[in-house]
Write a protein that holds these residues in place. Structure first.
Motif, mmCIF file in Angstrom:
data_model
loop_
_atom_site.group_PDB
_atom_site.id
_atom_site.type_symbol
_atom_site.label_atom_id
_atom_site.label_comp_id
_atom_site.label_asym_id
_atom_site.label_seq_id
_atom_site.Cartn_x
_atom_site.Cartn_y
_atom_site.Cartn_z
ATOM 1 N N SER A 30 -12.130 -37.085 -48.139
ATOM 2 C CA SER A 30 -13.625 -37.354 -48.071
ATOM 3 C C SER A 30 -14.188 -38.558 -49.346
ATOM 4 O O SER A 30 -15.197 -39.450 -49.398
ATOM 5 N N PHE A 33 -11.979 -42.054 -49.561
ATOM 6 C CA PHE A 33 -11.900 -42.903 -47.969
ATOM 7 C C PHE A 33 -13.204 -42.426 -46.955
ATOM 8 O O PHE A 33 -13.512 -42.716 -46.340
ATOM 9 N N GLY A 34 -14.649 -42.033 -48.080
ATOM 10 C CA GLY A 34 -15.534 -41.109 -47.479
ATOM 11 C C GLY A 34 -15.245 -39.856 -45.834
ATOM 12 O O GLY A 34 -14.606 -39.817 -45.768
ATOM 13 N N ASN A 35 -16.841 -39.742 -46.189
ATOM 14 C CA ASN A 35 -17.060 -39.086 -45.277
ATOM 15 C C ASN A 35 -16.453 -38.426 -43.706
ATOM 16 O O ASN A 35 -16.083 -37.443 -42.969
ATOM 17 N N VAL A 37 -13.468 -38.920 -42.807
ATOM 18 C CA VAL A 37 -12.428 -38.046 -42.877
ATOM 19 C C VAL A 37 -11.967 -36.948 -41.683
ATOM 20 O O VAL A 37 -11.676 -36.855 -41.381
ATOM 21 N N SER A 40 -12.446 -37.143 -38.506
ATOM 22 C CA SER A 40 -10.464 -38.157 -38.241
ATOM 23 C C SER A 40 -9.473 -37.799 -38.910
ATOM 24 O O SER A 40 -8.523 -38.898 -38.831
ATOM 25 N N LEU A 41 -8.940 -36.488 -38.892
ATOM 26 C CA LEU A 41 -7.752 -36.334 -39.463
ATOM 27 C C LEU A 41 -6.603 -36.251 -38.635
ATOM 28 O O LEU A 41 -7.285 -36.046 -37.235
ATOM 29 N N ILE B 9 -15.396 -46.883 -51.677
ATOM 30 C CA ILE B 9 -14.385 -46.198 -50.380
ATOM 31 C C ILE B 9 -13.652 -46.960 -49.797
ATOM 32 O O ILE B 9 -13.387 -48.347 -49.301
ATOM 33 N N ALA B 10 -12.060 -46.656 -49.996
ATOM 34 C CA ALA B 10 -10.595 -47.619 -49.542
ATOM 35 C C ALA B 10 -10.923 -47.043 -48.491
ATOM 36 O O ALA B 10 -11.416 -46.256 -47.229
ATOM 37 N N PRO B 11 -10.278 -47.509 -47.525
ATOM 38 C CA PRO B 11 -9.750 -47.814 -45.532
ATOM 39 C C PRO B 11 -9.135 -46.492 -46.000
ATOM 40 O O PRO B 11 -8.053 -46.247 -46.458
ATOM 41 N N PHE B 12 -9.193 -45.729 -44.754
ATOM 42 C CA PHE B 12 -7.731 -44.020 -44.364
ATOM 43 C C PHE B 12 -7.458 -44.542 -44.353
ATOM 44 O O PHE B 12 -6.897 -45.624 -43.032
#
Lengths: 292, 276
Positions: A30, A33-35, A37, A40-41, B9-12
């Motif tokens: 997170s 890639f941001g919170n 994640v 949305s695993l 923040i990178a793309p997931f």
């Protein structure tokens, strides 16, 4: 068929793909890639990195070595220990929309007891996975390599919790299926396999062991056939569900393990190469017809 | 515990991005991509890079893992340049790409360099391939209207061709074949001696472990702030594997999510890991 929900140890899971312990850290992810994640695993259940009673720094670096079609690691189970994991990580992991399976390891029976008693009753934790790939400090034997020792441990843990108990057995044993049979007889609810396969790499210059922990664990496609053989052997000998893993990097790899009898498939090393690998593998799996 | 607020923040997930250009600079290869999904990155961050085809198809099944590479240039609109020095099967395969080939990309990842305090004059120090994030930081400081100094050290004149890409770099070489004959530390001392005594400086460095350890020792002895961008092999780049830890004063720390840029004061010494 595989796109449909699957029952596992009393849990209703959306699909068959989960992660292998220690191959995905939602909290670190997170940060990268941001919170979002956390919620949305690409897994239908999440297995934590191994938690031990005491904090562990892990093995000295170097910890990695690349192999043809795989890698070797000597990480050494770094973790913040039971108390801080419950205080700091569990509240964040409980925000996931999927069941949490806590992986635990002790170096002696009492440590396993402490972990199982502390985590077994928690509402945020749906099941416990016992990592038995460690030596029993009292006997020196790797618990998961010995059917008797493993059975003794599982019997003792069974008395402490009603939570589903998954026993993650080690491939570094002469007869993993015998260990699985013993775990089932002692009351395990599921078996997971395989853990990494022990290996050694030499520093090309000094000719001494490269990894800080001397030996390491091999993972990735290099061990896929070894995994399939062990999963096949275990599934043919136990009735409880099996979580299979070992080098899964495509839907076909997952289908192979399911066709040998696995209920769930865990993605490990492929997560390192692609954080969303599990989503691709699940999609590929859904397009493959499995043996009924 | 909470995400770093100023970290892009990178793309997931991993994405395929075509290579726009490939250029040799001395022994180095510069490849550029346009990754429209990427946020504006900070100098010192890195990407995990692999090729879409023939990754593991040659060299006896390697490379297998993606390689962590800090960008040398970034235009804020998705254009990234990566400088490669072939040291093993991963960098060899990456340097062998052609225009139009797809790279598999995850990133930008990690903590980049922090903006140096307004009161301090930034001195950027790069050694060899470590020049890449240093030159990206130089661009970032230029865009911010900051003055700074750049010292680049190379093995020899062919490696130092990289310096001719940028104006006003102080160049040193190990063999004296171009620039001053000596080390970046020699040049740093000369530079600091030439400044007004009241001028305070901050060091930002990337290079081989021996060079970074020398910068750390110097900064410690002189009481200077120093940011060091460390290089260490990584399997994942996003905190999953715990394979990239470096020893710090607070124990082993993951270089991918808690670095790769560290304050020199966090370290007792710069750890030297090998390539994958």
């Amino acid at each position: 068929m595989t796109g449909n929900p699957v029952r596992f140890c009393g849990l209703q899971l959306e699909h068959r793909i989960i992660n292998a312990s220690g191959t995905f850290d939602p909290i670190a992810a997170s940060r990268a890639f941001g919170n979002d994640v956390i919620t949305s695993l690409p897994f239908s259940a999440f297995v934590s990195k191994t938690v031990t009673v005491e904090p562990r720094q892990g093995n000295p670096p170097p910890r990695l070595w690349e192999l043809p079609s795989g890698m070797m690691n000597s990480i050494g189970l770094p973790n913040k220990g039971l108390v801080r994991w419950v205080e700091e990580d569990l509240p964040i992991l409980s925000r996931m929309k999927i069941p949490l399976i806590a992986n635990v390891m002790g170096f002696e029976r009492d440590q396993f007891s402490t972990l199982v008693e502390a985590l077994g009753g928690k509402a945020e934790i749906s099941a416990l996975e016992l990592n038995v790939s460690c030596p029993n400090v009292e006997t020196g034997t790797i618990i998961g390599s010995d059917p008797f020792e493993c059975g003794q441990l599982v019997s003792a843990m069974r008395l402490l919790t009603d939570s589903p108990l998954i026993v993650k057995i080690t491939p570094n044993a002469s007869d993993p299926a015998a260990v699985a049979i013993s775990a089932e007889a002692a009351g395990a609810d599921a078996i997971s396999l395989i853990n990494t396969v022990r290996g050694l790499a030499l520093d090309p210059v000094s000719r001494r062991p490269w990894l800080g922990g001397r030996t390491g664990g091999i993972s990735g496609p290099a061990i896929r056939a070894a995994s399939l053989a062990q999963v096949d052997a275990v599934c043919s000998q136990v009735k409880i569900p099996v979580i299979a893993m070992g080098g899964v990097s495509s839907g076909k790899d997952a289908a192979d393990l399911i066709d040998c009898g696995a209920t769930l498939v865990a993605v490990g090393t492929e997560n390192f190469r692609d954080p969303m690998a599990a989503e691709r593998i699940r999609t590929e799996l859904e397009s493959i017809s499995l043996v009924p | 515990m909470s995400p770093t607020s100023d970290r892009p923040i990178a793309p997931f997930g991993r994405r395929a991005v075509p290579v726009d250009s490939v250029r040799r600079i001395g022994p180095y290869t510069l490849i550029e991509i346009t990754d429209l999904a990427a946020p504006t990155a900070k100098a010192g961050q890195f990407h995990m890079l692999a090729t879409e085809s023939n990754w593991g198809g040659t060299s006896g099944g390697r490379p297998f893992l993606a390689r962590a590479i800090s960008f040398i240039s970034s235009n804020g609109e998705g254009r990234f340049g990566f400088l490669l020095h072939t040291v093993g099967p991963g960098t060899e395969r990456l340097a062998d790409v052609n225009v139009g080939d797809n790279l598999l990309v995850v990133g930008p990842l990690g903590n980049g360099f922090s903006d140096p305090s307004e009161q301090l004059r930034p001195i950027l120090i790069g050694g060899g391939i470590g020049a890449a994030p240093v030159l990206a930081m130089a661009d970032q400081l230029t865009a911010a209207g900051r003055d700074y100094e750049v010292i680049l050290g190379f093995r020899d004149a062919s490696h130092a061709e990289l310096a001719s890409e940028r104006p006003n770099c102080r160049v040193v070489t190990d063999d004296g074949s171009t620039g001053r004959h000596g080390t970046v530390l020699d040049e740093l001392q000369i530079l600091i001696d030439s400044l007004e005594p009241s001028q305070q400086v901050e060091l930002l460095a990337c290079g081989p472990p021996g060079m970074l350890e020398a910068v750390r020792t110097f900064a410690s002895a002189e009481g200077l702030e120093a940011q060091l961008a460390l290089e260490t092999p990584m399997a994942c780049g996003y905190g999953a594997c715990f394979g990239c830890v470096v020893p710090t004063k607070s124990g082993y720390v993951r270089a991918c999510v808690d670095g790769p840029v560290f304050m020199a004061s966090q370290l007792d010494r710069v750890f030297a890991d090998g390539p994958l």
